[in-house]
Design an enzyme around this catalytic site. Structure first.
Site, PDB file in Angstrom:
ATOM      1  N   GLU A  91      31.284  -1.064 -44.282  1.00  0.00           N
ATOM      2  CA  GLU A  91      30.279  -0.686 -43.286  1.00  0.00           C
ATOM      3  C   GLU A  91      30.858  -0.658 -41.885  1.00  0.00           C
ATOM      4  O   GLU A  91      31.740  -1.452 -41.557  1.00  0.00           O
ATOM      5  CB  GLU A  91      29.150  -1.720 -43.270  1.00  0.00           C
ATOM      6  CG  GLU A  91      28.297  -1.711 -44.496  1.00  0.00           C
ATOM      7  CD  GLU A  91      27.281  -2.848 -44.474  1.00  0.00           C
ATOM      8  OE1 GLU A  91      26.753  -3.172 -43.389  1.00  0.00           O
ATOM      9  OE2 GLU A  91      27.027  -3.414 -45.540  1.00  0.00           O
ATOM     10  N   CYS A 104      31.335  -1.703 -34.341  1.00  0.00           N
ATOM     11  CA  CYS A 104      31.587  -2.943 -35.071  1.00  0.00           C
ATOM     12  C   CYS A 104      32.303  -2.581 -36.368  1.00  0.00           C
ATOM     13  O   CYS A 104      31.740  -1.883 -37.219  1.00  0.00           O
ATOM     14  CB  CYS A 104      30.256  -3.636 -35.348  1.00  0.00           C
ATOM     15  SG  CYS A 104      30.416  -5.113 -36.365  1.00  0.00           S
ATOM     16  N   CYS A 111      34.491 -10.425 -48.656  1.00  0.00           N
ATOM     17  CA  CYS A 111      34.956 -11.577 -47.878  1.00  0.00           C
ATOM     18  C   CYS A 111      35.006 -12.777 -48.811  1.00  0.00           C
ATOM     19  O   CYS A 111      34.181 -12.902 -49.708  1.00  0.00           O
ATOM     20  CB  CYS A 111      33.978 -11.843 -46.728  1.00  0.00           C
ATOM     21  SG  CYS A 111      34.470 -13.206 -45.648  1.00  0.00           S
ATOM     22  N   CYS A 115      30.230 -18.099 -46.551  1.00  0.00           N
ATOM     23  CA  CYS A 115      29.153 -18.643 -45.705  1.00  0.00           C
ATOM     24  C   CYS A 115      27.794 -18.433 -46.397  1.00  0.00           C
ATOM     25  O   CYS A 115      27.507 -17.344 -46.907  1.00  0.00           O
ATOM     26  CB  CYS A 115      29.145 -17.971 -44.335  1.00  0.00           C
ATOM     27  SG  CYS A 115      30.663 -18.245 -43.408  1.00  0.00           S
ATOM     28  N   CYS A 118      25.388 -15.400 -45.338  1.00  0.00           N
ATOM     29  CA  CYS A 118      25.969 -14.078 -45.078  1.00  0.00           C
ATOM     30  C   CYS A 118      26.016 -13.201 -46.329  1.00  0.00           C
ATOM     31  O   CYS A 118      26.457 -13.631 -47.395  1.00  0.00           O
ATOM     32  CB  CYS A 118      27.376 -14.262 -44.518  1.00  0.00           C
ATOM     33  SG  CYS A 118      28.190 -12.712 -44.106  1.00  0.00           S
ATOM     34  N   CYS A 330      25.608  -7.486 -41.178  1.00  0.00           N
ATOM     35  CA  CYS A 330      26.143  -8.497 -42.078  1.00  0.00           C
ATOM     36  C   CYS A 330      26.230  -8.088 -43.538  1.00  0.00           C
ATOM     37  O   CYS A 330      25.832  -8.831 -44.431  1.00  0.00           O
ATOM     38  CB  CYS A 330      25.316  -9.770 -41.977  1.00  0.00           C
ATOM     39  SG  CYS A 330      24.964 -10.227 -40.293  1.00  0.00           S
TER      40      CYS A 330
HETATM   41  N1  SAH Z   1      34.228 -13.415 -40.630  1.00  0.00           N
HETATM   42  C1  SAH Z   1      34.079 -13.300 -39.205  1.00  0.00           C
HETATM   43  C2  SAH Z   1      33.588 -11.951 -38.814  1.00  0.00           C
HETATM   44  C3  SAH Z   1      32.164 -11.651 -39.237  1.00  0.00           C
HETATM   45  S1  SAH Z   1      31.270 -11.493 -37.775  1.00  0.00           S
HETATM   46  C4  SAH Z   1      33.211 -14.418 -38.711  1.00  0.00           C
HETATM   47  O1  SAH Z   1      32.704 -15.179 -39.514  1.00  0.00           O
HETATM   48  O2  SAH Z   1      33.091 -14.596 -37.500  1.00  0.00           O
HETATM   49  C5  SAH Z   1      29.672 -11.516 -38.242  1.00  0.00           C
HETATM   50  C6  SAH Z   1      28.880 -12.583 -37.517  1.00  0.00           C
HETATM   51  O3  SAH Z   1      27.574 -12.547 -38.066  1.00  0.00           O
HETATM   52  C7  SAH Z   1      29.420 -13.979 -37.752  1.00  0.00           C
HETATM   53  O4  SAH Z   1      29.176 -14.784 -36.631  1.00  0.00           O
HETATM   54  C8  SAH Z   1      28.550 -14.420 -38.900  1.00  0.00           C
HETATM   55  O5  SAH Z   1      28.539 -15.811 -39.030  1.00  0.00           O
HETATM   56  C9  SAH Z   1      27.232 -13.828 -38.525  1.00  0.00           C
HETATM   57  N2  SAH Z   1      26.285 -13.690 -39.636  1.00  0.00           N
HETATM   58  C10 SAH Z   1      26.542 -13.509 -40.949  1.00  0.00           C
HETATM   59  N3  SAH Z   1      25.390 -13.470 -41.654  1.00  0.00           N
HETATM   60  C11 SAH Z   1      24.390 -13.612 -40.765  1.00  0.00           C
HETATM   61  C12 SAH Z   1      22.961 -13.643 -40.884  1.00  0.00           C
HETATM   62  N4  SAH Z   1      22.345 -13.527 -42.064  1.00  0.00           N
HETATM   63  N5  SAH Z   1      22.260 -13.790 -39.747  1.00  0.00           N
HETATM   64  C13 SAH Z   1      22.861 -13.906 -38.542  1.00  0.00           C
HETATM   65  N6  SAH Z   1      24.192 -13.888 -38.372  1.00  0.00           N
HETATM   66  C14 SAH Z   1      24.940 -13.757 -39.473  1.00  0.00           C
END
Ligand code: SAH
Length: 345
Positions: A91, A104, A111, A115, A118, A330
């Site tokens: 994406e 972005c 990944c 988390c 995510c 995300c």
């Molecule tokens: N792997 C890297 C890059 C991804 S950035 C990282 O973790 O930073 C994407 C951002 O969106 C990260 O801060 C991630 O934690 C956040 N994110 C992922 N899922 C999310 C969700 N459901 N709601 C809000 N933020 C989310």
């Protein structure tokens, strides 16, 4: 598999072309075409037919195809689901801000960071993206949308620090004056806290903005929602951030998705304040995007949390959510496409 041409830097291209008996300036010529977004060698109109044929026999040059494009009616955000040459999908999101249009990009197909909140990590990591595949997201988003791009955030699918060599080469490519020429100060890289990567980036002293996905200031909570914390504990993470600031003088931005009853308590705001002391951090509070597969819910204390940080001298903003009507966040679009078997895992 033939070598992918858009991953090569100017020096590599020039060497390859001189080895093929061409003069050195051809490297600059071909590099420029590649970054303009040609999809076939035949589009390189000032390159001889004989050389175009030689190149086509040796190198791969295609680019992703848009299998889905969604435009938000609310704010003009555009989201692309691209299919790569091997069937993998990624994406890219184009966001329209007053301070400039921002792309972005994804850095991996999937990944492996796991988390809990995510969507990108639900199917694990499939593979790293090449420098050219990261670059092509910017090139073809710009070409397809007709929108000029001034900023890039590495905040799409994947963990940039888990693919750092390719990410660094992408930065070199996208920054190049003969290419898109996007300055480091217009680029942000986000990590969930892979410490060796933060340290390596600190050594390089690049002028980009480092974003750290914090999401909890205490070990117990952070390990619960971010498995990476079991490998690199949050206290070491803060230490690495302080070191990074000392080395680079660059303010770090901390991402913090507000999760109901998990990370939104007053004591957690106070702990952030304490751990940031000595460093001008900026906390970006993100309303949690509800991911269907996850039991975690958005917090209702975001403003209170923000005020608690601000009243103790820590800058905190609440991120405006864009593209809410088009799953523009995300890994949700890729996830849905995988479920519908529109693209491979
Ligand atoms: N792997 C890297 C890059 C991804 S950035 C990282 O973790 O930073 C994407 C951002 O969106 C990260 O801060 C991630 O934690 C956040 N994110 C992922 N899922 C999310 C969700 N459901 N709601 C809000 N933020 C989310």
């Amino acid at each position: 598999m033939s070598e992918e041409m858009r991953s090569m830097d100017l020096e590599e291209l020039t060497t390859a072309l001189t080895e093929m008996g061409e003069s050195a300036f051809r490297g600059r010529q071909v590099f420029t075409w590649l970054h303009r977004g040609v999809r076939s060698f035949d589009e390189m109109s000032d390159v001889s037919k004989a050389l175009r044929e030689k190149l086509a026999a040796r190198y791969r040059l295609g680019g992703p195809t848009a299998v889905r494009k969604q435009v938000s009616r609310e704010d003009g955000t555009i989201k692309y689901l691209w299919e790569l040459y091997d069937g993998n999908c990624i994406e890219t999101v184009l966001m329209r801000y007053r301070h400039g249009n921002t792309v972005c990009v994804s850095t991996q197909a999937g990944c492996r960071m796991g988390c809990a909140f995510c969507a990108s990590t639900l199917g694990g990591k499939v593979r790293d993206l090449t420098p050219g595949e990261i670059l092509e997201q910017v090139i073809f988003t710009r070409l397809d949308s007709g929108v000029p791009v001034s900023n890039i955030v590495l905040m799409g699918i994947g963990e940039p620090m888990d693919n750092l060599d390719n990410v660094l080469k992408f930065l070199e490519l996208v920054n190049h004056p003969l290419g898109l020429n996007i300055g480091m100060r217009h680029i942000s890289l986000s990590t969930c806290g892979v410490l060796p990567g933060i340290r390596r980036l600190g050594e390089l002293g690049l002028q980009l903005t480092l974003s750290v996905s914090l999401h909890a200031p205490d070990s117990e909570t952070r390990s619960r929602i971010m498995p990476v914390n079991r490998a690199y504990d949050v206290d070491e993470l803060f230490k690495a951030c302080h070191d990074y600031f000392k080395k680079t003088g660059r303010r770090i931005s901390f991402e913090y998705a507000m999760i109901d009853g998990v990370n939104d308590a007053d004591w957690q705001a106070d702990l952030i304040v304490k751990k940031l002391r000595g460093m001008p951090g900026h906390v970006n509070l993100i309303p949690l995007n509800d991911v269907a597969e996850s039991p975690l819910k958005p917090s209702r204390r975001t403003r209170k949390f923000q005020q608690r940080l601000e009243s103790q001298g820590v800058t905190a903003t609440v991120r405006r959510s864009l593209g809410g009507d088009i799953d523009a966040s995300c890994g949700q679009l890729r996830r849905k496409a995988m479920e519908r078997k529109e693209c491979e895992v």
